[in-house]
Design a protein around this motif. Structure first.
Motif, mmCIF file in Angstrom:
data_model
loop_
_atom_site.group_PDB
_atom_site.id
_atom_site.type_symbol
_atom_site.label_atom_id
_atom_site.label_comp_id
_atom_site.label_asym_id
_atom_site.label_seq_id
_atom_site.Cartn_x
_atom_site.Cartn_y
_atom_site.Cartn_z
ATOM 1 N N GLY A 77 -62.861 18.691 -14.944
ATOM 2 C CA GLY A 77 -61.561 18.087 -14.715
ATOM 3 C C GLY A 77 -61.093 18.162 -13.275
ATOM 4 O O GLY A 77 -59.971 17.748 -12.943
ATOM 5 N N ILE A 78 -61.921 18.671 -12.390
ATOM 6 C CA ILE A 78 -61.544 18.864 -10.985
ATOM 7 C C ILE A 78 -61.575 17.537 -10.232
ATOM 8 O O ILE A 78 -62.447 16.694 -10.448
ATOM 9 C CB ILE A 78 -62.486 19.878 -10.326
ATOM 10 C CG1 ILE A 78 -62.234 21.290 -10.881
ATOM 11 C CG2 ILE A 78 -62.327 19.887 -8.811
ATOM 12 C CD1 ILE A 78 -63.183 22.341 -10.349
ATOM 13 N N THR A 79 -60.635 17.358 -9.326
ATOM 14 C CA THR A 79 -60.639 16.258 -8.363
ATOM 15 C C THR A 79 -60.974 16.836 -6.991
ATOM 16 O O THR A 79 -60.365 17.820 -6.559
ATOM 17 C CB THR A 79 -59.276 15.558 -8.321
ATOM 18 O OG1 THR A 79 -59.052 14.897 -9.572
ATOM 19 C CG2 THR A 79 -59.222 14.527 -7.197
ATOM 20 N N TYR A 80 -61.942 16.221 -6.313
ATOM 21 C CA TYR A 80 -62.458 16.744 -5.044
ATOM 22 C C TYR A 80 -62.456 15.609 -4.028
ATOM 23 O O TYR A 80 -63.026 14.536 -4.267
ATOM 24 C CB TYR A 80 -63.878 17.265 -5.255
ATOM 25 C CG TYR A 80 -64.550 17.862 -4.035
ATOM 26 C CD1 TYR A 80 -64.530 19.232 -3.813
ATOM 27 C CD2 TYR A 80 -65.204 17.052 -3.112
ATOM 28 C CE1 TYR A 80 -65.155 19.781 -2.698
ATOM 29 C CE2 TYR A 80 -65.825 17.591 -2.001
ATOM 30 C CZ TYR A 80 -65.798 18.956 -1.798
ATOM 31 O OH TYR A 80 -66.415 19.498 -0.700
ATOM 32 N N ALA A 184 -68.877 24.150 -2.339
ATOM 33 C CA ALA A 184 -68.274 22.828 -2.199
ATOM 34 C C ALA A 184 -69.092 21.793 -2.974
ATOM 35 O O ALA A 184 -70.324 21.825 -2.965
ATOM 36 C CB ALA A 184 -68.197 22.447 -0.726
ATOM 37 N N TRP A 185 -68.397 20.854 -3.624
ATOM 38 C CA TRP A 185 -69.101 19.864 -4.452
ATOM 39 C C TRP A 185 -69.923 18.906 -3.605
ATOM 40 O O TRP A 185 -71.071 18.605 -3.908
ATOM 41 C CB TRP A 185 -68.079 19.080 -5.288
ATOM 42 C CG TRP A 185 -68.687 18.045 -6.184
ATOM 43 C CD1 TRP A 185 -69.375 18.281 -7.343
ATOM 44 C CD2 TRP A 185 -68.701 16.628 -5.982
ATOM 45 N NE1 TRP A 185 -69.805 17.083 -7.885
ATOM 46 C CE2 TRP A 185 -69.404 16.059 -7.064
ATOM 47 C CE3 TRP A 185 -68.166 15.786 -5.010
ATOM 48 C CZ2 TRP A 185 -69.590 14.694 -7.201
ATOM 49 C CZ3 TRP A 185 -68.356 14.416 -5.133
ATOM 50 C CH2 TRP A 185 -69.069 13.885 -6.225
ATOM 51 N N TYR A 186 -69.338 18.432 -2.504
ATOM 52 C CA TYR A 186 -70.016 17.478 -1.616
ATOM 53 C C TYR A 186 -69.792 17.907 -0.171
ATOM 54 O O TYR A 186 -68.678 18.271 0.214
ATOM 55 C CB TYR A 186 -69.466 16.065 -1.829
ATOM 56 C CG TYR A 186 -69.894 15.061 -0.768
ATOM 57 C CD1 TYR A 186 -71.102 14.381 -0.878
ATOM 58 C CD2 TYR A 186 -69.096 14.812 0.348
ATOM 59 C CE1 TYR A 186 -71.508 13.468 0.091
ATOM 60 C CE2 TYR A 186 -69.488 13.910 1.327
ATOM 61 C CZ TYR A 186 -70.692 13.236 1.184
ATOM 62 O OH TYR A 186 -71.092 12.346 2.166
ATOM 63 N N GLY A 191 -74.752 15.993 1.261
ATOM 64 C CA GLY A 191 -74.751 15.393 -0.069
ATOM 65 C C GLY A 191 -74.187 16.325 -1.123
ATOM 66 O O GLY A 191 -73.494 17.303 -0.821
ATOM 67 N N ILE A 192 -74.498 16.023 -2.381
ATOM 68 C CA ILE A 192 -74.043 16.824 -3.513
ATOM 69 C C ILE A 192 -74.784 18.156 -3.501
ATOM 70 O O ILE A 192 -76.017 18.190 -3.473
ATOM 71 C CB ILE A 192 -74.283 16.084 -4.836
ATOM 72 C CG1 ILE A 192 -73.587 14.717 -4.815
ATOM 73 C CG2 ILE A 192 -73.784 16.920 -6.013
ATOM 74 C CD1 ILE A 192 -72.093 14.784 -4.710
ATOM 75 N N GLN A 193 -74.047 19.256 -3.557
ATOM 76 C CA GLN A 193 -74.662 20.567 -3.393
ATOM 77 C C GLN A 193 -75.613 20.936 -4.528
ATOM 78 O O GLN A 193 -76.642 21.546 -4.299
ATOM 79 C CB GLN A 193 -73.565 21.635 -3.300
ATOM 80 C CG GLN A 193 -72.737 21.537 -2.028
ATOM 81 C CD GLN A 193 -73.338 22.321 -0.873
ATOM 82 O OE1 GLN A 193 -74.535 22.295 -0.644
ATOM 83 N NE2 GLN A 193 -72.498 23.004 -0.141
#
Length: 208
Positions: A77-80, A184-186, A191-193
């Motif tokens: 549900g996280i917004t990043y 961190a997600w991105y 890129g995407i971790q």
């Protein structure tokens, strides 16, 4: 001077290479990151400047701008959100036996760095211990990351100065600061971790 001496001198004589040391430079753009930007909620725009030294050594600088707007993750549900520039510097080596054909097979290395801010939010959810609703909100948190890349690539001459090529890259984080937010997600340019350590580019380049 005997026949054997003449033969030895002929065998050891090096043929003079008439190709100049500095062969110009090329500018290029990566299409993979641009496609990600159009088709998903993250990606990057990236260009590069590459010097050509004797068709064998290619010092390169890659500069880009990465961006992510990942809303309401299906699991967490996280917004990043983040957006920031990044750069890489390194060198490619043409490992083809015939180096002056205009077609190249590269092995290379990169050092990369970005300094970026993130916004992270998560809707309120019930704490499993205290049974109260707790929301997460992070605003303008400053992060950074250093990483290295090892790559293999192909660059093919299409017509005149136009080249098309691709590379596959293995990325290794060297140093980073996630500032107590977890991973961190991105990361812009990286890129995407949690998508693994492999990345790819597809480049359109012009020799100048």
């Amino acid at each position: 001077m005997g026949p054997q001496t003449v033969l030895a001198q002929g065998f050891l004589k090096l043929e003079r290479d008439s190709v100049p040391f500095f062969r110009g430079f090329a500018v290029s753009a990566d299409l993979v990151g641009a496609a990600q930007m159009l088709l998903s909620d993250y990606g990057q725009y990236e260009g590069a400047l590459r010097l050509n030294l004797h068709d064998q050594y290619f010092p390169v600088v890659e500069v880009g701008y990465g961006k992510a707007n990942h809303e309401n993750d299906a699991v967490t549900g996280i917004t990043y959100r983040t957006e920031a520039p990044y750069f890489r510097v390194g060198v490619d080596v043409n490992i083809m036996k015939k180096k002056h054909t205009g077609n190249r097979i590269f092995a290379g290395v990169r050092y990369a760095y970005t300094n970026y801010k993130v916004d992270i939010s998560q809707p309120a959810s019930k704490d499993p211990v205290w049974q109260w609703n707790a929301a997460t909100e992070v605003k303008d948190r400053r992060l950074y990351q250093h990483w290295a890349e090892v790559l293999f690539g192909i660059d093919a001459k299409i017509a005149g100065p136009l080249h098309l090529g691709w590379s596959v890259r293995y990325r290794m984080r060297m140093s980073h600061n996630d500032n107590q937010i977890g991973q961190a997600w991105y990361v812009p340019g990286y890129g995407i971790q949690d998508s693994g350590n492999l990345g790819a580019t597809f480049n359109v380049s012009i020799d100048i």
